[in-house]
Design an enzyme around this catalytic site. Structure first.
Site, PDB file in Angstrom:
ATOM      1  N   ARG A 144       4.624 -12.653   9.747  1.00 54.64           N
ATOM      2  CA  ARG A 144       5.242 -11.347   9.680  1.00 54.64           C
ATOM      3  C   ARG A 144       6.612 -11.411  10.351  1.00 54.64           C
ATOM      4  O   ARG A 144       6.781 -12.092  11.351  1.00 54.64           O
ATOM      5  CB  ARG A 144       4.335 -10.437  10.503  1.00 54.64           C
ATOM      6  N   GLU A 146       0.868  -1.156   0.000  1.00 55.94           N
ATOM      7  CA  GLU A 146       0.000   0.000   0.000  1.00 55.94           C
ATOM      8  C   GLU A 146       0.920   1.226   0.000  1.00 55.94           C
ATOM      9  O   GLU A 146       1.794   1.334   0.857  1.00 55.94           O
ATOM     10  CB  GLU A 146      -0.877  -0.006   1.262  1.00 55.94           C
ATOM     11  N   LYS A 200       4.280   0.809   9.545  1.00 58.79           N
ATOM     12  CA  LYS A 200       4.438   2.086   8.833  1.00 58.79           C
ATOM     13  C   LYS A 200       3.837   3.234   9.635  1.00 58.79           C
ATOM     14  O   LYS A 200       4.347   4.346   9.591  1.00 58.79           O
ATOM     15  CB  LYS A 200       3.776   1.989   7.459  1.00 58.79           C
TER      16      LYS A 200
END
Ligand code: ATP
Ligand code: MG
Length: 555
Positions: A258, A34, A268
């Site tokens: 992850r 993204e 982020k």
């Protein structure tokens, strides 16, 4: 090297699929960032995985920007992501944007409405949440759930045409309000957002939700293996439901854990806070766990790829020791970085029997690990800078450096014997004195002496000055995101220490941003992007050894 290790679970799945002739033996992955921030080392593991699998199985890997949220996304991020992936050494087969599919997704939504599988809901976000139920209680049907197909088509069209305000209406899938998986209790497909989109501009004021957009994008691109992180495991039934109801290409989702690293944060949102609140100089601050920060710090793409390969992939979340990444960095830099001399904490050494005005030019190998790295000239003269810590007025036990009566070799030059020092009125040592043995010249040493210490130095009249930025971990604790309180309470206040004036060999005068060197005995350094020929700036990339591990052991 990777040939020797056993297959990871995704490779096993892929090899079985190929053996079964699934998708005609085709492997097509994608990396779907993204564009709402810069890539970090966690993303790098996903990049290595997706591009690596495509490469290993002669497949393809797309870069797809998952740009369905107009509020947080920006072309600055798109550019940085493209740049970072290229720098990591990967080339995508196609570059796509989920926003390119907005028309198709809109069409998919109409199909579901026409099949009686989606409806427009006027409930507020709070009402929808209240009707959701819980893991032990079923949800409640929305009063708008049984609208007619015609009414839904009309209202959805009006939503697109901008007739309603943000939040006034949503489009929901009509699945089962009592489904044991809460994500299947009539999930949202579209929301209204009157926002400018970085690519589609003001064409749309309704935007698809992640769950509706992601699988559809995979399917449009005919992705065979859609790999995402573990938190999406419960989304998989929904991913499959949309694909099945629409009868589109059956992409399949797989999950892996992850990756997190010690002494840093990896979301982020948190990294953006560090940037916005100026705890760091920017996304590419050399202390950041971002790909751009690591590049600026002097890490190599090879080292990062090696790290990703070494840690492999897992099915359960865990936190990887950042020491492992630093180990990979040192291993690679040891092979490629030229050795040079730089004095970080200088004191003057006067070679009293070396004639004033005389100089020697020594020729030294740039890298003992790499003959092709060539040689350079190192000038020598009567006065040289040495490190303050390389002299002791009274030698401690096992101190083999300079102390009155001790002999050491000045690297690449001569053996010298310390004769004493001079001090100012306050008792600070202002210069160290020694005599040199002319017959001990490096390369043609006939002195017959062996000395226990070798120290680095820089000739004073020839020295260039530089600024050096020493870095340490950005956080004081192993897992700041999971400590009590705010993660920013755990920022290490001493994560950067600037040495405004250090002395370096003249051979470094032409060093360019991005150049990496080893300052002998001091560590690996990289020329910073702030550097100019008039004002050289170096970042410390890594110490030679793991100083932190030693510190931790000592307690
Ligand atoms: P963040 O939480 O940092 O914002 P994200 O998952 O929202 O990360 P995306 O841009 O959506 O960021 O991620 C792109 C891809 O990178 C996704 O497929 C995601 O699964 C993967 N990814 C993100 N963070 C990690 C991580 N720490 N370890 C492994 N893969 C990751
Ligand atoms: Mg995400």
């Amino acid at each position: 090297m990777s040939e020797e290790r056993s297959l990871n679970f995704l490779e096993e799945i892929i090899e079985n699929d190929i053996a079964d002739g699934k998708n005609g033996g085709r492997v097509h992955t994608r990396f779907p960032p993204e564009p709402n921030g810069y890539l970090h080392i966690g993303h790098a593991t996903s990049i290595c995985l997706n591009f690596g699998l495509a490469k290993k199985y002669n497949g393809k890997c797309n870069l797809r920007f998952d740009d369905t949220n107009p509020v947080t996304e920006d072309t600055e991020y798109v550019d940085s992501i493209r740049n970072d992936i290229e720098w990591l050494g990967f080339t995508w087969d196609n570059e796509f944007y989920a926003s390119d599919y907005f028309d198709q997704m809109y069409g998919f939504a109409l199909t579901l409405i026409e099949k009686g599988l989606a409806y427009v809901d006027d409930s507020t976000a709070e009402e929808i949440a209240a009707m959701k139920g819980s893991t032990i209680a079923p949800g409640t049907d929305s009063p708008y759930r049984n609208r007619s197909i015609e009414e839904n088509l009309q209202l959805f069209g009006e939503m697109r045409d901008g007739k309603y305000r943000d939040g006034e209406k949503t489009l929901r899938a009509k699945i089962d309000m009592a489904h044991p998986n809460l994500l299947l209790r009539d999930p949202l497909m579209y929301r209204i957002k009157h926002e400018h989109h970085h690519r589609t501009g003001d064409k749309w004021c309704i935007y698809p939700m992640y769950d509706f957009a992601h699988g559809q994008s995979d399917s449009i691109e005919e992705i065979t293996h859609s790999i995402c992180t573990l938190e999406f495991i419960h989304h998989r039934p929904l991913y499959n439901w949309f694909i099945e109801q629409l009868g589109i290409f059956p992409s399949h989702q797989y999950e892996f854990a992850r990756r997190n690293l010690t002494y840093t944060v990896m979301s982020k949102r948190k990294l953006l806070q560090l940037v916005n609140e100026k705890h760091v100089s920017g996304w590419d601050d050399p202390r950041m766990p971002t790909v751009s920060g690591m590049r600026r710090r002097g890490y190599t793409a090879e080292a990062i790829r090696q790290f990703c390969d070494t840690i492999g992939i897992a099915k359960r979340e865990n936190i990887v020791d950042i020491g492992m990444l630093e180990f990979c960095v040192r291993e690679h830099l040891n092979k490629i970085a030229n050795r040079v001399m730089a004095v970080l904490d200088p004191v003057k050494l006067v070679i009293t029997n070396y004639p004033e005005g005389q100089e020697d030019i020594f020729i030294a190998d740039n890298n003992p690990e790499d003959a092709s790295a060539g040689t350079r000239e190192i000038p020598f003269s009567r006065e040289v800078w040495i490190e303050r810590e390389d002299f002791m007025e009274v030698a401690a036990k096992k101190y083999f450096r300079l102390a009155p009566g001790n002999k050491v070799r000045l690297k690449n030059a001569y053996i010298v014997e310390c004769t004493g020092c001079a001090k100012d009125d306050a008792g600070n040592i202002t210069e160290v004195h020694c005599i040199y043995l002319p017959e001990s010249k490096s390369g043609s040493d006939t002195s017959g002496l062996t000395v226990k210490g070798t120290i680095h130095w820089v000739s004073i009249p020839h020295a260039k000055t530089a600024e050096v930025r020493m870095y340490d971990r950005l956080f004081k604790v192993e897992d700041p995101a999971n400590e009590e309180g705010d993660f920013k309470d755990h920022i290490n206040p001493d994560s950067m220490h600037i040495l405004p004036e250090v002395y370096i060999e003249p051979a470094l005068a032409a060093a360019q941003p991005g150049d990496r060197v080893q300052f002998m005995r001091k560590g690996y350094f990289c020329v910073d992007t702030d550097s100019t020929p008039e004002h050289l700036v170096f970042n410390r990339t890594a110490t030679l050894k793991d100083a932190w591990a030693k510190e931790v052991k000592r307690g």
